[in-house]
Motif scaffolding. Sequence first.
Motif, mmCIF file in Angstrom:
data_model
loop_
_atom_site.group_PDB
_atom_site.id
_atom_site.type_symbol
_atom_site.label_atom_id
_atom_site.label_comp_id
_atom_site.label_asym_id
_atom_site.label_seq_id
_atom_site.Cartn_x
_atom_site.Cartn_y
_atom_site.Cartn_z
ATOM 1 N N UNK A 1 0.761 -1.260 0.038
ATOM 2 C CA UNK A 1 0.016 -0.160 -0.128
ATOM 3 C C UNK A 1 0.894 1.359 0.053
ATOM 4 N N UNK A 2 1.995 1.173 0.796
ATOM 5 C CA UNK A 2 2.973 2.577 0.983
ATOM 6 C C UNK A 2 3.370 2.897 -0.514
ATOM 7 N N UNK A 3 4.022 1.441 -1.093
ATOM 8 C CA UNK A 3 4.589 1.809 -2.446
ATOM 9 C C UNK A 3 3.683 2.341 -3.555
ATOM 10 N N UNK A 4 2.507 1.875 -3.291
ATOM 11 C CA UNK A 4 1.579 2.030 -4.306
ATOM 12 C C UNK A 4 0.733 3.424 -4.169
ATOM 13 N N UNK A 5 0.950 3.995 -2.906
ATOM 14 C CA UNK A 5 0.141 5.018 -2.649
ATOM 15 C C UNK A 5 0.793 6.220 -3.399
ATOM 16 N N UNK A 6 0.036 7.352 -3.670
ATOM 17 C CA UNK A 6 0.742 8.531 -4.343
ATOM 18 C C UNK A 6 -0.047 9.895 -3.446
ATOM 19 N N UNK A 7 0.367 10.080 -2.525
ATOM 20 C CA UNK A 7 -0.371 10.858 -1.675
ATOM 21 C C UNK A 7 0.947 11.856 -1.192
ATOM 22 N N UNK A 8 0.413 13.118 -0.567
ATOM 23 C CA UNK A 8 1.450 13.807 0.210
ATOM 24 C C UNK A 8 2.168 13.333 1.200
ATOM 25 N N UNK A 9 3.481 13.341 1.289
ATOM 26 C CA UNK A 9 3.965 12.960 2.568
ATOM 27 C C UNK A 9 4.267 11.455 2.600
ATOM 28 N N UNK A 10 4.234 10.480 1.421
ATOM 29 C CA UNK A 10 4.382 9.059 1.548
ATOM 30 C C UNK A 10 5.632 8.651 1.671
ATOM 31 N N UNK A 11 6.644 9.529 1.065
ATOM 32 C CA UNK A 11 8.081 9.017 1.145
ATOM 33 C C UNK A 11 8.640 8.619 2.326
ATOM 34 N N UNK A 12 8.389 9.277 3.415
ATOM 35 C CA UNK A 12 8.743 8.889 4.699
ATOM 36 C C UNK A 12 8.272 7.492 5.109
ATOM 37 N N UNK A 13 7.045 7.406 4.882
ATOM 38 C CA UNK A 13 6.246 6.229 4.879
ATOM 39 C C UNK A 13 6.978 4.969 4.113
ATOM 40 N N UNK A 14 7.125 5.295 2.955
ATOM 41 C CA UNK A 14 7.892 4.227 2.186
ATOM 42 C C UNK A 14 9.177 3.840 2.557
ATOM 43 N N UNK A 15 9.981 4.868 3.258
ATOM 44 C CA UNK A 15 11.369 4.457 3.828
ATOM 45 C C UNK A 15 11.067 3.657 5.169
ATOM 46 N N UNK A 16 9.971 4.232 5.836
ATOM 47 C CA UNK A 16 9.782 3.066 7.058
ATOM 48 C C UNK A 16 9.297 1.776 6.544
ATOM 49 N N UNK A 17 8.376 1.497 5.700
ATOM 50 C CA UNK A 17 7.928 0.158 5.456
ATOM 51 C C UNK A 17 9.314 -0.584 4.862
ATOM 52 N N UNK A 18 9.887 -0.041 3.944
ATOM 53 C CA UNK A 18 11.261 -0.818 3.407
ATOM 54 C C UNK A 18 11.988 -1.069 4.704
ATOM 55 N N UNK A 19 12.309 -0.168 5.498
ATOM 56 C CA UNK A 19 13.260 -0.482 6.632
ATOM 57 C C UNK A 19 12.645 -1.422 7.439
ATOM 58 N N UNK A 20 11.298 -1.759 7.555
ATOM 59 C CA UNK A 20 10.890 -2.643 8.663
ATOM 60 C C UNK A 20 11.136 -3.986 7.998
ATOM 61 N N UNK A 21 10.698 -4.097 6.703
ATOM 62 C CA UNK A 21 11.124 -5.411 5.815
ATOM 63 C C UNK A 21 12.569 -5.878 6.266
ATOM 64 N N UNK A 22 13.333 -4.650 5.898
ATOM 65 C CA UNK A 22 14.851 -4.764 5.883
ATOM 66 C C UNK A 22 15.451 -5.270 7.212
#
Length: 2030
Positions: A1100-1121
Amino acid sequence: MTHLNSLDVQLAQDLGDFTDDDLDVVFTPKECRTLQPSLPEEGVELDPHVRDCVQTYIREWLIVNRKNQGSPEICGFKKTGSRKDFHKTLPKQTFESETLECSEPAAQAGPRHLNVLCDVSGKGPVTACDFDLRSLQPDKRLENLLEQVSAEDFEKQNEEARRTNRQAELFALYPSVDEEDAVEIRPVPECPKEHLGNRILVKLLTLKFEIEIEPLFASIALYDVKERKKISENFHCDLNSDQFKGFLRAHTPSVAASSQARSAVFSVTYPSSDIYLVVKIEKVLQQGEIGDCAEPYLVIKESDGGKSKEKIEKLKLQAESFCQRLGKYRMPFAWAPISLSSFFNVSTLEREVTDVTDVVGRSSVGERRTLAQSRRLSERALSLEENGVGSNFKTSTLSVSSFFKQEGDRLSDEDLFKFLADYKRSSSLQRRVKSIPGLLRLEISTAPEIINCCLTPEMLPVKPFPENRTRPYKEILEFPTREVYVPHTVYRNLLYVYPQRLNFVNKLASARNITIKIQFMCGEDASSAMPVIFGKSSGPEFLQEVYTAITYHNKSPDFYEEVKIKLPAKLTVNHHLLFTFYHISCQQKQGASVETLLGYSWLPILLNERLQTGSYCLPVALEKLPPNYSMHSAEKVPLQNPPIKWAEGHKGVFNIEVQAVSSVHTQDNHLEKFFTLCHSLESQVTFPIRVLDQKISEMALEHELKLSIICLNSSRLEPLVLFLHLVLDKLFQLSVQPMVIAGQTANFSQFAFESVVAIANSLHNSKDLSKDQHGRNCLLASYVHYVFRLPELQRDVPKSGAPTALPDPRYHTYGRTSAAAVSSKLLQARVMSSSNPDLVGTHSAADEEVKNIMSSKIADRNCSRMSYYCSGNSDVPSSTTAPRPASKKHFHEELALQMVVSTGMVRETVFKYAWFFFELLVKSMAQHVHNMDKRDSFRRTRFSDRFMDDITTIVNVVTSEIAALLVKPQKENEQAEKMNISLAFFLYDLLSLMDRGFVFNLIRHYCNQLSAKLNNLPTLISMRLEFLRILCSHEHYLNLNLFFMNADTAPTSPCPSISSQNSSSCSSFQDQKIASMFDLTSEYRQQHFLTGLLFTELAAALDAEVEGISKVQRKAVSAIHSLLSSHDLDPRCVKPEVKVKIAALYLPLVGIILDALPQLCDFTVVDTRRYRTSGSDEEQEGAGAINQNVALAIAGNNFNLKTSGIVLSSLPYKQYNMLNADTTRNLMICFLWIMKNADQSLIRKWIADLPSMQLNRILDLLFICVLCFEYKGKQNSDKVSTQVLQKSRDVKARLEEALLRGEGARGEMMRRRAPGNDRFPGLNENLRWKKEQTHWRQANEKLDKTKAELDQEALISGNLATEAHLIILDMQENIIQASSALDCKDSLLGGVLRVLVNSLNCDQSTTYLTHCFATLRALIAKFGDLLFEEEVEQCFDLCHQVLHHCSSSMDVTRSQACATLYLLMRFSFGATSNFARVKMQVTMSLASLVGRAPDFNEEHLRRSLRTILAYSEEDTAMQMTPFPTQVEELLCNLNSILYDTVKMREFQEDPEMLMDLMYRIAKSYQASPDLRLTWLQNMAEKHTKKKCYTEAAMCLVHAAALVAEYLSMLEDHSYLPVGSVSFQNISSNVLEESVVSDDTLSPDEDGVCAGQYFTESGLVGLLEQAAELFSTGGLYETVNEVYKLVIPILEAHREFRKLTLTHSKLQRAFDSIVNKDHKRMFGTYFRVGFFGSKFGDLDEQEFVYKEPAITKLPEISHRLEAFYGQCFGAEFVEVIKDSTPVDKTKLDPNKAYIQITFVEPYFDEYEMKDRVTYFEKNFNLRRFMYTTPFTLEGRPRGELHEQYRRNTVLTTMHAFPYIKTRISVIQKEEFVLTPIEVAIEDMKKKTLQLAVAINQEPPDPKMLQMVLQGSVGATVNQGPLEVAQVFLAEIPADPKLYRHHNKLRLCFKEFIMRCGEAVEKNKRLITADQREYQQELKKNYSKLKENLRPMIERKIPELYKPIFRVESQKRDSFHRSSFRKCETQLSQGS
């Protein structure tokens, strides 16, 4: 779990099976500093309160541990990447880039030589015929390269080779991800410890005065002048010699070892520069004032000898007699202050606010407290160094050489502070204070952590304490200036008494030398004095009495004594302080005693059963005290008979202060009352009880207790914190303890709970207390972690039995109390919680039962008390068969209930600080489970249903609270995040305690509830991510996810207890669609619950296209990592079969990553520009927003486990939000990990089923991976873009920018999350939590690494690069093998090759290269034909890379590359039996290599060529074909190209020569277009590097022309340029490229013009590149010409998108012309002539050099002089300064001369008509002019009438700009001007200047005035007037000069007219203040006009005769070209 097969069961157990309990309850003994814990004295019956305190201080910690979390080292490794010795296990990877760097510097030494370039006539490359390849030794050949092996075997061998020696853990090599995201790390709170401030060690070494006559006694203490407070107790020290000690033997009964200390350890919590160490010195009492006694010390010197000696002896005898008589009395003598400001370094005091206060738990850094800081807090290890306290301060020895004499009337502390303040101001006291010379030496240093032989303030020995040491160290108790918030952990009970002043002025005469005897009494008779007073130096340890020092003949003395008393643990009303006042007679009178009694006073220790402290003014009784006096205070003694005689009529005359330092006495009313009331319930007391000054009856007890519970929070924060552990224990006890008060059941649960909530609130809100990084108050955190244990229910202790028979339950260490005596059945009903709304109606019955029980019990009692804790049922059921009592209060149930039923503010606070209550719940549940009968271990039944309902309610409430906070404005977000994290940790803990299905349901509720309430996607995902990240860090995460099940064998519910339908073996893939394993299906989400949730969030994070999502994408990837990283490094997952299973669990991640392909960071551009936009993440968002409903559907449905979420790829194509480099890299490493560890056969099957589009996506992904993990090297470490090292240049730039803008760290912090600053976590522990450090600071620290650290990092990153690339290689092999069965292999092959070639292009280790070349050879063998037919471009790149590696310095790499290259040729020959194309490609590759690579080594390459030759000779199979001869031919050709390079290498330092050479090489390839093209590109590249963009563009234009020539031969299209002719408008030089000669190759020949550029798109590419460069170089007009050729081609191909772009570029170019026209800078030109035989070919050559705009003559002169100076030696090079023709005969033959002259472009008059614009006058230049002034006598300058001028015009071979920056001169013309012609030129120039200044728009007054001043100014030397006087004063005699004379006259006429215009114009422009200046100008103008008029008006009559003859007469002077040219020159130059 019975349905698992045996292998899976085994695996599950390896991973820590969870049938056992995860949580382990452990008792850890408290760490005790002292050998024995501090305890009250033996054999005393203690008060309940004291007993509780002591119990709290000595009982063990109770800690709940997780069994399977493994040892801390593993966790450390897992979380921190702190890899101390890990790197030692790694093999060293060899990278060529690093071996080169080591060997390079040597090459630079030694002088350089200029190599002369001989012009090689004849065509063909510059060959070296004398150089033979065969003379070289070939490298070692690869074995069996030429054997025939089947492709399959070859692949198999390669695979086996690749599989050996691989690094098992990929993540161990990868820098751990930024800790900013690591929410799952729950810091372990600090263990509560005794508080110690900054510790200073003071050693007293010697004390000496001028004369030594008597014993002296020193005491030292610390004082803070600013706070006016004594901040330490006294330290007494005896430095006397044995002789003087002997004087006092009679008065010292014994000497304790502890009293002989000479070193003290002081503690300072709040350092400041106002702290003084004050030394006070006393002596034995003797007759006389202090001044009299000090007199000998001032007058006599021991060194004087003679009489002095006698005096000293006499004084000694005198002293001895005083000592024998008055030895136990002291008198003040002297004192000295020592400032510690240098020790508490003043500069650090600004930091004091933040750092120092950490010690006490203040945090000024706000919520983001870091672990390190909070850790520091309770270790109290904030050492002096850390404050800068004494940071530059090693041990220092101080000497005090003068002492201030004590003043008898100024001894109080008040006076001392005045003295110190004076001393601080002027560093000496007022004159009237006498100083005594002496010497005190002491040593001050920071105290070490461990001191041998040290005693605490209570005289307890501190560990380590060796037996044999004599002089101990003493710790001196601190009295901090402000509060210290550290809970008590040791028993301490001290009382300090300070007698201050006595007023006996009106008392009888006998009272003069007054002393006070102070005693601590436990009764009234004399024997009751207790030995509890601490002794001073050289005496017993404890005394019964102590005397104050005596001031001689003073009736109202001040005292400065400090009496330290060890308070008894049990105090009674009889304890009191007794003060006895004496007069001491100093003179020995016959029969009189020494002491005369003056009176008594006393102070009871307890008042209302509470310790009395504070200041008192006591009356003094003059006679013996009456009996029972101590029961009353001295002020309020009831009237006695006979009455007591008081001094001053019972007024207070004696001032005294009493202070306690106690961990038993609370000294706070609220706490006192609370404890007293609690104890009244616990133990037998008689009512009414007394609390402070009120009496409480039994009836009022309940009410008062409730009141006191409510008021607890009103107590001062300090005592509350000090007794925090006890207070909380008591409150928790009250909340579950059944109570009976006055026969009624009482319930305090709710009050106790609310009080706890209030306390938690005030602790969190206090600014002075620290928090950890999750915002948790550290005191509460450590309480829960270490101190809290289940409250033990008290039982009633029957009075009749012996009280000692029953062990005191409070002393049980959390054992199981035995079953209650009273039948539990009867009790059950009475324990109902009155605050529980669900239990209505049962109360009446309960009360009945209570009455019955009560009545039956009272009979057995012999006291009528009816209030007590009634005996609760213990935690162990009384019998296992009996049903469990339903209403027994369990703490966890009560707590949960209270949380649910709380309301209002209480409820709000509970959820705000939910973490505390959650941790309490978890710890109490863990203890409950631990205490339970083990048989009852089904998780389902461990906890009651009601409790589970309560938990569900709590989770729901917290979730909705979080959602509510997030909807509020920004401020609340942080609070919501904290609650979210607390909730996650709570559920994480519940997974270890409760039924997992139940917990999973809670998690699902949470997710759904948040989705329903939040509509802001980033916040929603971010919250759920942090939540899941914590849950996934559970140690049984893998088992919780049932990862060992296959998709078809897993249960279909999130509840793990349901068994599945059937079991099948792990590898049953056959019938199942493998593809679905790589997608996130709904089945997957049901089987693997947590992972499914996490992936859903990521998608959902990678697919979303809204304001402020970059930080969230970083968080999501970092969690999996971080998850994968923890598996990889988990010792339980070492086995490969486990890793295969884990990888299978993560397969859907591959699908998600492939979908995110367009969002990955593009590493090809990452260095040149930052990511898509600069600025914060928010700005970086993509423009195309996703429809809100769709977004919610994605987010919401994913949690509804019934339906599968929307398939993401079906959404419409949209603008993607790009990920930054770090995030991409983290995602890629996860992808590689899965690919490395997954089952390879599974991956092949999956690839085989993939559509080709998906396969290409995988290849794209691999391509990105290659760039992502490229090795950046050690040397390059400041530019490394991996996280390990920061980009220092950016950092510095940002730092400078921040400094310039005046932003400090704050601004930096705000921006630090902007993309592109690669952050780096510390590889070593110490950097991990320093979050407040600003970014650049971290980076710079990082850059100052030691060599060892850098080596270690390089080693790890080298291994990472190698491993990552090998995984990529494995993947490619999989793709090749899987796809060889498919039809689409041709397109795939290109993709695979692209990735391989790209990886060869990176810096690779030899390990990788070996494998990569092996794969390449396999590819060539397998798909050779395809390769050479289809993949032409790839083939060229491949040749290029392989050749590049053939020149490697590493033998291994070279031999691999040679073998590969040979195979490539061999197979291409096989495919076409003529490998012309490969030949061409190899030749071109070499040419471009040679031209571009600076580090290229021809030696190695020659060696490789030789090796290839050897292969071809050994290749028996090919001997019968023409192949070997063709190879040899090719190699000779290559060798000759190499020869050129050697030449180039020689001219590396001389850019002009280098370009000439490259030019010449390119020219020699006129016949082979491909090579010429390559060399032209090489030249372009070199020019671009030197920033000569125009020349670079020209090279490309020439290249394009060449291509155009050949294209026009191949195909005849009208839209293509007709060969080089079409390029004439760009540059006339291009015609060189026309193909007219006979030896031109036909483009149809195989292998000729086969390169990628000989196509239409290649042509367009070259031209576009050229246009870009012209644009950069500022030649915008040319850009237009270039595009004129491009546009028709684009139109013909209908490329409208490109046309749009082209026209926009054209528009930009034209805009630039309009905006910048005159601001543009074109080149500056110089003529450079070389003279001298040293120059070889260059001798007498002249060139025109083109230099960058505004280059001054000295610059080029300096450059050339320096360069040739280096070649020939500076002394042999000379620059000729003038431009006169050089006479060779006059030059020194041993020198090299350079003549440099500035030249200007020169145009004929007819040219000027075409060259209108500034650009045209600076483009296409072939002629240049310079002028040389001279006189006939030979001087350069002379008078006006003798000044001649020579104009020289040079013509160059080509027009500028050309493909080089210097062009030789081919023609030279000279013209000489006579003096009058010079004058005409000068006047024309002046007139022109005036005209320009007048007509300038907008007008420029300054310019105008400057020109005017130069024209009409009176003082202008050789000005216009002088010129006129010289040439126009009279008509010349020579008729030839008439024309010139007339011309000059007309010039003057125009000149004076222009001057007039200028003066008028200036009048209009001037401001008021310039009026005078204007008048002056006007006057000068008129004067000039007057002077010139006669000369201007005089005409030469001959010139104006009427013309009779028509035929024109030849006039010489007019035909003189020089004249014409000069005019044009001037008009142009003006």
